[in-house]
Write a protein that holds these residues in place. Structure first.
Motif, PDB file in Angstrom:
ATOM      1  N   UNK A 118       6.183  -7.747   7.499  1.00  0.00           N
ATOM      2  CA  UNK A 118       6.305  -6.312   7.587  1.00  0.00           C
ATOM      3  C   UNK A 118       7.132  -5.812   6.442  1.00  0.00           C
ATOM      4  N   UNK A 119       6.476  -5.136   5.561  1.00  0.00           N
ATOM      5  CA  UNK A 119       7.135  -4.698   4.359  1.00  0.00           C
ATOM      6  C   UNK A 119       8.022  -3.498   4.623  1.00  0.00           C
ATOM      7  N   UNK A 120       8.076  -3.080   5.856  1.00  0.00           N
ATOM      8  CA  UNK A 120       8.922  -1.944   6.162  1.00  0.00           C
ATOM      9  C   UNK A 120       9.926  -2.323   7.236  1.00  0.00           C
ATOM     10  N   UNK A 121      11.196  -2.181   6.903  1.00  0.00           N
ATOM     11  CA  UNK A 121      12.228  -2.457   7.877  1.00  0.00           C
ATOM     12  C   UNK A 121      12.731  -1.111   8.366  1.00  0.00           C
ATOM     13  N   UNK A 122      12.713  -0.910   9.666  1.00  0.00           N
ATOM     14  CA  UNK A 122      13.047   0.414  10.184  1.00  0.00           C
ATOM     15  C   UNK A 122      14.274   0.397  11.096  1.00  0.00           C
ATOM     16  N   UNK A 123      15.166   1.328  10.850  1.00  0.00           N
ATOM     17  CA  UNK A 123      16.299   1.544  11.735  1.00  0.00           C
ATOM     18  C   UNK A 123      16.380   3.044  11.949  1.00  0.00           C
ATOM     19  N   UNK A 124      17.171   3.463  12.925  1.00  0.00           N
ATOM     20  CA  UNK A 124      17.338   4.903  13.068  1.00  0.00           C
ATOM     21  C   UNK A 124      17.964   5.432  11.785  1.00  0.00           C
ATOM     22  N   UNK A 125      17.404   6.461  11.248  1.00  0.00           N
ATOM     23  CA  UNK A 125      17.959   7.096  10.048  1.00  0.00           C
ATOM     24  C   UNK A 125      17.848   6.272   8.774  1.00  0.00           C
ATOM     25  N   UNK A 126      17.250   5.096   8.874  1.00  0.00           N
ATOM     26  CA  UNK A 126      17.147   4.275   7.681  1.00  0.00           C
ATOM     27  C   UNK A 126      15.853   3.498   7.691  1.00  0.00           C
ATOM     28  N   UNK A 127      15.171   3.556   6.585  1.00  0.00           N
ATOM     29  CA  UNK A 127      13.923   2.829   6.490  1.00  0.00           C
ATOM     30  C   UNK A 127      13.884   2.172   5.125  1.00  0.00           C
ATOM     31  N   UNK A 128      13.591   0.879   5.115  1.00  0.00           N
ATOM     32  CA  UNK A 128      13.525   0.174   3.848  1.00  0.00           C
ATOM     33  C   UNK A 128      12.095  -0.265   3.631  1.00  0.00           C
ATOM     34  N   UNK A 129      11.491   0.281   2.614  1.00  0.00           N
ATOM     35  CA  UNK A 129      10.094   0.002   2.364  1.00  0.00           C
ATOM     36  C   UNK A 129       9.943  -0.880   1.139  1.00  0.00           C
ATOM     37  N   UNK A 130       9.712  -2.144   1.402  1.00  0.00           N
ATOM     38  CA  UNK A 130       9.627  -3.100   0.306  1.00  0.00           C
ATOM     39  C   UNK A 130       8.432  -2.832  -0.580  1.00  0.00           C
ATOM     40  N   UNK A 131       7.377  -2.327   0.043  1.00  0.00           N
ATOM     41  CA  UNK A 131       6.156  -2.106  -0.704  1.00  0.00           C
ATOM     42  C   UNK A 131       6.335  -0.971  -1.697  1.00  0.00           C
ATOM     43  N   UNK A 132       7.058   0.023  -1.260  1.00  0.00           N
ATOM     44  CA  UNK A 132       7.259   1.182  -2.134  1.00  0.00           C
ATOM     45  C   UNK A 132       8.562   1.094  -2.900  1.00  0.00           C
ATOM     46  N   UNK A 133       9.299   0.042  -2.657  1.00  0.00           N
ATOM     47  CA  UNK A 133      10.589  -0.125  -3.314  1.00  0.00           C
ATOM     48  C   UNK A 133      11.465   1.083  -3.098  1.00  0.00           C
ATOM     49  N   UNK A 134      11.493   1.493  -1.847  1.00  0.00           N
ATOM     50  CA  UNK A 134      12.145   2.758  -1.571  1.00  0.00           C
ATOM     51  C   UNK A 134      12.975   2.663  -0.302  1.00  0.00           C
ATOM     52  N   UNK A 135      14.135   3.305  -0.337  1.00  0.00           N
ATOM     53  CA  UNK A 135      14.951   3.379   0.864  1.00  0.00           C
ATOM     54  C   UNK A 135      14.972   4.835   1.305  1.00  0.00           C
ATOM     55  N   UNK A 136      14.686   5.081   2.557  1.00  0.00           N
ATOM     56  CA  UNK A 136      14.736   6.447   3.055  1.00  0.00           C
ATOM     57  C   UNK A 136      15.901   6.549   4.018  1.00  0.00           C
TER      58      UNK A 136
END
Lengths: 217, 217
Positions: free
Chosen positions: B123-141
């Motif tokens: 899963x290229x996306x690690x999700x937490x409340x208020x935080x999302x780490x998207x390995x595929x997009x190389x992006x942290x939200x």
DNA sequence: ATACAACTTAACAATTTCGTAATCCCCAAA
DNA sequence: TTTGGGGATTACGAAATTGTTAAGTTGTAT
């Protein structure tokens, strides 16, 4: 749609999928399923194999026989003992199977992937506001204006645009646009990117240093 | 890697998997397996449960205790009678199990799916409340805001976040983010941590003095 | 033949990212 | 209080990566 004769299972599956934003209908046997299928037109059917009133295998065959449901994903739920069925199921046009006992995380992850798979349609036309990429006609329409890109540039651009936001590594780009055998220098990619940026004077492509490029609308 | 004390089984499994393009090593008991594991670093281990010199369950526990093999798939081979073991096996971090007697088609099909799973569900996306780490997009939200981190910072952060709560030793971090060959000073990690904390002004990373760092949501 | 577009490459400029040293801080043990 | 062992900060130069331009190459239509 979840189809299983055990209500406990229906409930577990329904609960877990709804938790992840899916809309879930249930059916308790094959006959029931076929009926409801026409009504709800689900995108995906989770189908137990061992059921009274038409088992999962038979139900799968019938679903696959109806062209209306060509795009419907079928995933079997199999008890440990149905080993043969699993394989047979996949041969019958099922997309995957999940072994019982059901592990919620696995279930959700499989369902996710199944959806991901169908969403990744390589439809020949990619459309964004103000931008349309037509793979068949080898044409890009930007703000109503047709722009024709040379082959490599077009392939590179449409590769990036096929998964907006996703970063493509330089290697990946070389593989997919140039092919494994051809060896070209590193600056080649940059130069093509430059030309694309230039021709559609708007920066759809963004650089991720040390990693690659991505399409950003 | 196939681990079983019966040579017949090793042979059957090896033959069938090689027929499908897999590279197969064998081991005859748990002790042997652990040793060879370090040498061959297999992607998947087929592990018999009933074996002399350390049984499969014990072996599985030891494999799972070593972070180097976090990504190694474990599938148990169980005689039909070990029903309880099967369930216990899954709880111990095994990914699947195959009942003996081994049926070649089923074996291959399970191994295939296991591989499919790790490649897809990684899963290229690690999700937490208020935080999302998207390995595929190389992006942290973070709280809806996109933050883009430079490569090392991103890799470091996503490494820590991949196992929330778990402490990563400094050495481990160096290995996984910088690789074995590169040698950089110790302070380098601190500096990167600092920059991450700064950019996501919220302290997701906590320091464990004298040990390392961990992600804490 | 000529002209031209597509593609590569080379060379250099412009950026960004990294790693380190130096210094400051914090905390716990003496 | 002192002291020492980490760790946190900061700033800055080195290194790595991209951007840009211009000059070949190659293939093809005119």
């Amino acid at each position: 749609m979840v189809v299983d004769d055990e209500k406990d299972i229906l409930q577990i599956v329904k609960y877990n999928l709804e938790l992840h934003g899916y809309e879930v209908e249930t059916a308790e046997n094959g006959v029931d399923a076929i009926t409801k299928l026409g009504i709800f037109k689900p995108d995906l059917v989770l189908l137990d194999i061992m059921m009274p009133h038409k088992d999962g295998i038979q139900t799968c065959i019938e679903i696959r026989a109806n062209p209306d449901f060509d795009d419907t994903i079928i995933i079997f739920l199999t008890a440990l003992s149905d080993e043969k069925s699993e394989i047979r199921g996949l041969e019958l046009g099922a997309d995957d199977y999940i072994a019982k006992p059901i592990k919620p995380k696995l279930l959700v992850s499989r369902v996710h992937s199944a959806f991901r798979r169908i969403t990744e349609d390589d439809s020949s036309v990619i459309i964004f506001p103000d931008l349309e990429i037509n793979r068949e006609k080898f044409l890009v329409v930007h703000k109503g204006k047709e722009v024709s890109l040379p082959r490599k540039e077009f392939e590179l651009f449409s590769l990036l645009a096929s998964k907006p936001g996703r970063v493509f590594l330089r290697n990946e780009i070389l593989d997919k646009v140039w092919g494994n055998e051809v060896i070209v220098g590193d600056r080649t990619i940059d130069v093509h990117v430059r030309k694309i940026r230039q021709k559609l004077n708007a920066d759809f492509i963004s650089t991720v240093k040390g990693v690659g490029y991505k399409f950003q609308n």
